[in-house]
Design a protein around this motif. Structure first.
Motif: not given
Length: 426
Positions: A407-408, A263-264, A334-336, A269-271
């Protein structure tokens, strides 16, 4: 092979009618013949001879291959064939499962279905099982198990604030500040006039005070490359005692670390793509599932579909792979990950040592719940302490660490601090 078959009602009608007539003739009982003859004749007349030729058909249209979480509409097309009076078909109604059975007249051509999914991933949405019934329910066709139709529900996208990203010149104009001079609106320096400078850049106020011509120099604007490194080797939930037990019937644990990470990744990616940046995906457990960096709305759709593929193929791998060739020079990495082992921490630190700005997004669910056995609380304390040690080790090596809050909102500030620290070191 499915075909028209007699029902118990047909067998009972024929057997009872023939029996009454035969016994009435043998025993010379007129009453038995009078009872049996109408039953036998009505059963023979009701048999649809032509109905044996008809083949009921059921098809579905309107089921999208991909979709979002929530409800969607589909249409089940019916063709009961000749000789049928009613048809029973299984149609979903928006509730979990394949849905209840609806009985409609044979002349009905379409039935609306409501398919609903509250979790992202792959799954079966509709299976139109059906059964056609002839006159007086004496003959039936089926039951027929329909073809399973599914769709891919993409990971949801949360609206994020624009973050401060390191710029990389992949075009003439972008959304972020580069280190080289250019034509943006952000002031970089005021310097003395040199041959070749444009007259419109002259700062007349400074020039009049200093007695010589001075020009305003601005930062260049460039696009940024972002690489989302997804750790699919582990998928843990809030209950520590269930980490070693796989959930049956689901691809990932709802609310687990892989669910949070995907989800993150979709939201980030969208942002970034909305700002015009280039975004790529790297699967740390299975590098062959990565996606090359790209821009635009089609890239977002490609990334979200690939996240579903990565989640479907998730599984343990001994070492995460984040090679130099997978990360463009100057890109934001960005490592998730839940960061529950030292190998993923080592890969993250190596990416920072290569000169990239690295953001570690902690996807470990919180709060963790200890196992109810006598050693559960102690094991949870050890896990939490080791996890904090790994995060602190990444901070000391210049990696920006942030916990995903849905929400980041804290990402922009964390990246700003990381960039300020790198500028001070330079």
């Amino acid at each position: 092979m499915t075909r028209w078959q007699p029902t118990d009602a047909l067998v009972r009608g024929l057997a009872l009618g023939v029996g009454l007539v035969v016994f009435g003739l043998v025993l010379h009982k007129v009453a038995l013949v009078l009872f049996g003859t109408p039953l036998l004749l009505s059963t023979l007349i009701a048999i649809p001879v032509r109905g044996r030729r008809g083949t009921p058909r059921v098809s579905v249209r309107g089921v999208p291959r991909t979709g979002e979480i929530g409800a969607a509409r589909a249409v089940v097309e019916l063709d009961a064939g000749e000789g049928a009076e009613v048809i029973a078909v299984r149609v979903p109604d928006g509730r979990p499962g394949l849905g209840p059975v609806r009985v409609v007249a044979a002349g009905t051509r379409e039935v609306e279905a409501t398919i609903r999914r509250d979790a992202w991933g792959e799954g079966v949405e509709l299976r139109p099982d059906h059964l056609a019934v002839g006159p007086d329910a004496l003959l039936v066709y089926g039951p027929v198990t329909g073809v399973e139709l599914g769709r891919v529900v993409l990971p949801p996208v949360a609206v994020l604030p624009a973050g401060l990203l390191p710029a990389r010149a992949s075009g003439l104009v972008g959304a972020h500040r580069a280190w080289r001079p250019g034509d943006s609106t952000e002031l970089r320096d005021i310097r003395a006039f040199q041959p070749g400078d444009r007259l419109k850049r002259i700062d007349w106020r400074v020039s009049l005070r200093s007695g010589g011509l001075h020009v305003r120099e601005h930062h260049a604007e460039a696009d940024a490359d972002v690489v989302l490194a997804l750790d699919t080797r582990l998928d843990v939930g809030t209950r520590v005692g269930e980490w070693a037990v796989a959930d049956q019937g689901v691809t990932i644990r709802p609310g687990g670390s892989l669910d949070v990470a995907c989800r993150a990744a979709a939201s980030l990616a969208a942002g970034y793509l909305r700002q015009g940046d280039r975004v790529g995906l790297v699967d740390l457990g299975r590098p062959q599932l990565g996606v090359r960096a790209g821009a635009g709305r089609r890239q977002l759709l490609r990334l979200r579909n690939q996240l579903v593929v990565c989640a479907r193929s998730a599984g343990w791998a001994p070492r995460p792979v984040l090679a130099h060739r997978q990360v463009p020079h100057g890109a934001l990495v960005v490592v998730l990950s839940p960061f529950l082992d030292a190998e993923v921490v080592e890969a993250t630190v190596h990416a920072a040592r290569r000169g990239n700005v690295v953001l570690a997004v902690d996807a470990l669910p919180a709060p963790l719940v200890a196992d109810p056995d006598p050693w559960g609380a102690g094991a949870l304390a050890v896990i939490a302490a080791e996890h904090e040690v790994r995060l602190e080790a990444m901070r000391r090596h210049g990696v920006a660490v942030v916990r995903w809050d849905g929400g980041g909102g804290s990402i922009a500030g964390t990246l700003r601090q990381a960039r300020s620290a790198r500028r001070t070191v330079r």
